[in-house]
Design an enzyme around this catalytic site. Structure first.
Site, mmCIF file in Angstrom:
data_model
loop_
_atom_site.group_PDB
_atom_site.id
_atom_site.type_symbol
_atom_site.label_atom_id
_atom_site.label_comp_id
_atom_site.label_asym_id
_atom_site.label_seq_id
_atom_site.Cartn_x
_atom_site.Cartn_y
_atom_site.Cartn_z
ATOM 1 N N CYS A 88 0.825 -1.222 0.000
ATOM 2 C CA CYS A 88 0.000 0.000 0.000
ATOM 3 C C CYS A 88 0.853 1.263 0.000
ATOM 4 O O CYS A 88 0.336 2.352 -0.247
ATOM 5 C CB CYS A 88 -0.920 0.013 1.218
ATOM 6 S SG CYS A 88 -2.010 -1.397 1.267
ATOM 7 N N HIS A 228 -3.430 6.995 3.076
ATOM 8 C CA HIS A 228 -3.817 5.706 2.488
ATOM 9 C C HIS A 228 -5.230 5.361 2.967
ATOM 10 O O HIS A 228 -5.541 5.478 4.151
ATOM 11 C CB HIS A 228 -2.823 4.628 2.929
ATOM 12 C CG HIS A 228 -3.221 3.260 2.499
ATOM 13 N ND1 HIS A 228 -3.606 2.981 1.209
ATOM 14 C CD2 HIS A 228 -3.312 2.087 3.186
ATOM 15 C CE1 HIS A 228 -3.906 1.701 1.115
ATOM 16 N NE2 HIS A 228 -3.747 1.141 2.296
ATOM 17 N N ASN A 258 -9.975 -0.449 0.238
ATOM 18 C CA ASN A 258 -8.515 -0.355 0.201
ATOM 19 C C ASN A 258 -8.028 -0.863 -1.166
ATOM 20 O O ASN A 258 -8.146 -2.047 -1.470
ATOM 21 C CB ASN A 258 -7.938 -1.206 1.338
ATOM 22 C CG ASN A 258 -6.424 -1.137 1.422
ATOM 23 O OD1 ASN A 258 -5.762 -0.648 0.512
ATOM 24 N ND2 ASN A 258 -5.885 -1.634 2.518
HETATM 25 N N1 ACO Z 1 -17.871 -9.227 9.672
HETATM 26 C C1 ACO Z 1 -18.259 -9.476 10.933
HETATM 27 N N2 ACO Z 1 -17.395 -9.718 11.922
HETATM 28 C C2 ACO Z 1 -16.082 -9.717 11.632
HETATM 29 C C3 ACO Z 1 -15.615 -9.482 10.320
HETATM 30 C C4 ACO Z 1 -16.573 -9.228 9.321
HETATM 31 N N3 ACO Z 1 -16.215 -8.967 8.046
HETATM 32 N N4 ACO Z 1 -14.276 -9.536 10.345
HETATM 33 C C5 ACO Z 1 -13.909 -9.793 11.610
HETATM 34 N N5 ACO Z 1 -15.000 -9.922 12.377
HETATM 35 C C6 ACO Z 1 -15.069 -10.208 13.816
HETATM 36 C C7 ACO Z 1 -13.823 -10.883 14.329
HETATM 37 O O1 ACO Z 1 -13.904 -12.272 14.134
HETATM 38 C C8 ACO Z 1 -13.832 -10.493 15.788
HETATM 39 O O2 ACO Z 1 -14.715 -11.345 16.473
HETATM 40 P P1 ACO Z 1 -14.317 -11.891 17.945
HETATM 41 O O3 ACO Z 1 -14.191 -10.652 18.788
HETATM 42 O O4 ACO Z 1 -15.464 -12.760 18.272
HETATM 43 O O5 ACO Z 1 -13.006 -12.607 17.764
HETATM 44 C C9 ACO Z 1 -14.483 -9.104 15.783
HETATM 45 O O6 ACO Z 1 -15.165 -8.979 14.517
HETATM 46 C C10 ACO Z 1 -13.491 -7.968 15.923
HETATM 47 O O7 ACO Z 1 -12.420 -8.197 15.036
HETATM 48 P P2 ACO Z 1 -11.174 -7.262 15.069
HETATM 49 O O8 ACO Z 1 -10.118 -7.830 14.165
HETATM 50 O O9 ACO Z 1 -10.810 -6.924 16.462
HETATM 51 O O10 ACO Z 1 -11.762 -5.946 14.384
HETATM 52 P P3 ACO Z 1 -11.076 -4.551 14.237
HETATM 53 O O11 ACO Z 1 -11.864 -3.567 14.955
HETATM 54 O O12 ACO Z 1 -9.591 -4.610 14.485
HETATM 55 O O13 ACO Z 1 -11.280 -4.276 12.668
HETATM 56 C C11 ACO Z 1 -10.037 -4.370 10.598
HETATM 57 C C12 ACO Z 1 -10.731 -5.159 11.703
HETATM 58 C C13 ACO Z 1 -11.087 -3.570 9.864
HETATM 59 C C14 ACO Z 1 -9.366 -5.343 9.646
HETATM 60 C C15 ACO Z 1 -8.994 -3.399 11.222
HETATM 61 O O14 ACO Z 1 -8.212 -4.099 12.147
HETATM 62 C C16 ACO Z 1 -8.084 -2.759 10.206
HETATM 63 O O15 ACO Z 1 -8.495 -1.917 9.425
HETATM 64 N N6 ACO Z 1 -6.785 -3.087 10.226
HETATM 65 C C17 ACO Z 1 -5.764 -2.423 9.396
HETATM 66 C C18 ACO Z 1 -5.869 -2.728 7.931
HETATM 67 C C19 ACO Z 1 -4.763 -1.994 7.186
HETATM 68 O O16 ACO Z 1 -4.519 -0.831 7.382
HETATM 69 N N7 ACO Z 1 -4.016 -2.692 6.341
HETATM 70 C C20 ACO Z 1 -2.805 -2.054 5.809
HETATM 71 C C21 ACO Z 1 -2.757 -1.877 4.411
HETATM 72 S S1 ACO Z 1 -3.251 -3.256 3.415
HETATM 73 C C22 ACO Z 1 -1.927 -3.673 2.364
HETATM 74 O O17 ACO Z 1 -0.778 -3.334 2.529
HETATM 75 C C23 ACO Z 1 -2.290 -4.608 1.199
#
Ligand code: ACO
Length: 301
Positions: A88, A228, A258
């Protein structure tokens, strides 16, 4: 496809809509289309392009590089062509490399493209990632024109020790494609979202502060900040820590998700089209991605 809801996706990410390329449409097709629009805006013909750099993690093939496919598609016969892979963060890395070729007077006209078909490496059975990514491309033409402005500084950084936070295990020399690797779904990206989130906020803030420091600028002097577009909550956390004013951050992730290396390139184009960036304005790009990699760039438009 997976157990999720619009409510979860909206509140956790801010994404409402994404675009997926057609089956027979590849990263180079998206890249070529963005390149042609950028060349038209810049008033530059394909014959003038000296170098094409494509930032991507979803090349058409492992080789030849995607920039070669783009070179052929747009008819830039004189141009050298190579790809840059910094996930990214790729677009800022590619712009900085392009700028170095211009500053060294090696080339006059460099076409830099961020392009991705992330849908091709998305595991549509993994709800942790399949709700996040989209396809797209954006491009810029770099030239040293009289009285021209441009990139004032670019900060780049990496932490290879955190490679396990976001990666695609299959398809490289470590794990070539086999029936087993395909069955184990190793040819799709995997992410530890929570850890990536924390590192993203830290690294983006550090890179942005360093870029501002190098230019002796305060955040308030920046007209438009283009981060980003990965997650609305990451963008809000970065805005708060940097002390950005409401409306200073440009956000379009609700319509694209993204798009990795294409993300800030698409957002830059939309910010310009929306009149949020005028000639002479200062723009701050901030990126973060797999590697881990990160970067920030100050541009005088
Ligand atoms: N729908 C419903 N529930 C979900 C989903 C979904 N799509 N995905 C995860 N959950 C659940 C999980 O299983 C978890 O359940 P649990 O608590 O029972 O275990 C709960 O939701 C919370 O999951 P978290 O991972 O804690 O959610 P978070 O608030 O961290 O959000 C996310 C997840 C959106 C992926 C976030 O962490 C994020 O944006 N991370 C950074 C992404 C990023 O910036 N990537 C970098 C660039 S990408 C690249 O380089 C290609």
């Amino acid at each position: 496809m997976v157990e999720t809801s619009d409510e979860w996706i909206t509140t956790r990410t801010g994404i409402k809509e994404r675009h997926l390329a057609a089956k027979d449409e590849f990263t180079s097709d998206l890249a070529a289309r963005a390149a042609e629009r950028a060349m038209k805006m810049a008033g530059v013909t394909a014959g003038q392009i000296d170098l094409i750099i494509v930032a991507t993690i979803t090349p058409d093939m492992p080789f030849p590089n995607t920039a070669c496919f783009v070179q052929h598609k747009i008819g830039a016969k004189r141009a050298a062509a190579f790809d840059i892979e910094a996930a990214c963060s790729g677009f800022i890395h590619a712009v900085e490399v392009g700028q170095q070729f211009i500053m060294s007077r090696t080339y006059d006209t460099v076409l830099v493209i961020g392009a991705e078909k992330l849908s091709s490496i998305t595991d549509w059975q993994d709800r942790n990632t399949c709700v996040l990514f989209g396809d797209g491309a954006g491009a810029v033409v770099l030239q040293n024109r009289p009285n021209s402005h441009g990139l004032l500084t670019a900060v780049m950084g990496a932490d290879g020790g955190s490679a396990d936070l976001l990666f695609m295990a299959g398809g490289g020399s470590r794990c070539p494609a086999t029936a087993e690797s395909v069955a184990a779904r190793l040819h799709f990206l995997r992410m530890n979202g929570k850890e990536t989130f924390k590192k993203a906020v830290q690294a983006m803030c550090t890179a942005a502060r360093e870029a501002l420091r190098r230019c002796e600028l305060e955040i308030a002097q920046i007209k438009c900040i283009i981060p980003h577009q990965a997650n609305r909550r990451i963008i809000d956390a970065v805005a708060e820590r940097l002390g950005a004013k409401p409306g200073q951050m440009f956000v379009n992730l609700e319509r694209y998700g993204n798009t990795s290396a294409a993300s800030v390139a698409i957002a830059l184009d939309e910010a310009v089209a929306a009149g949020k960036i005028q000639r002479g304005d200062l723009v701050l790009l901030i990126v973060f991605g797999a590697g881990l990699t990160w970067g920030a760039a100050v541009i005088e438009w």
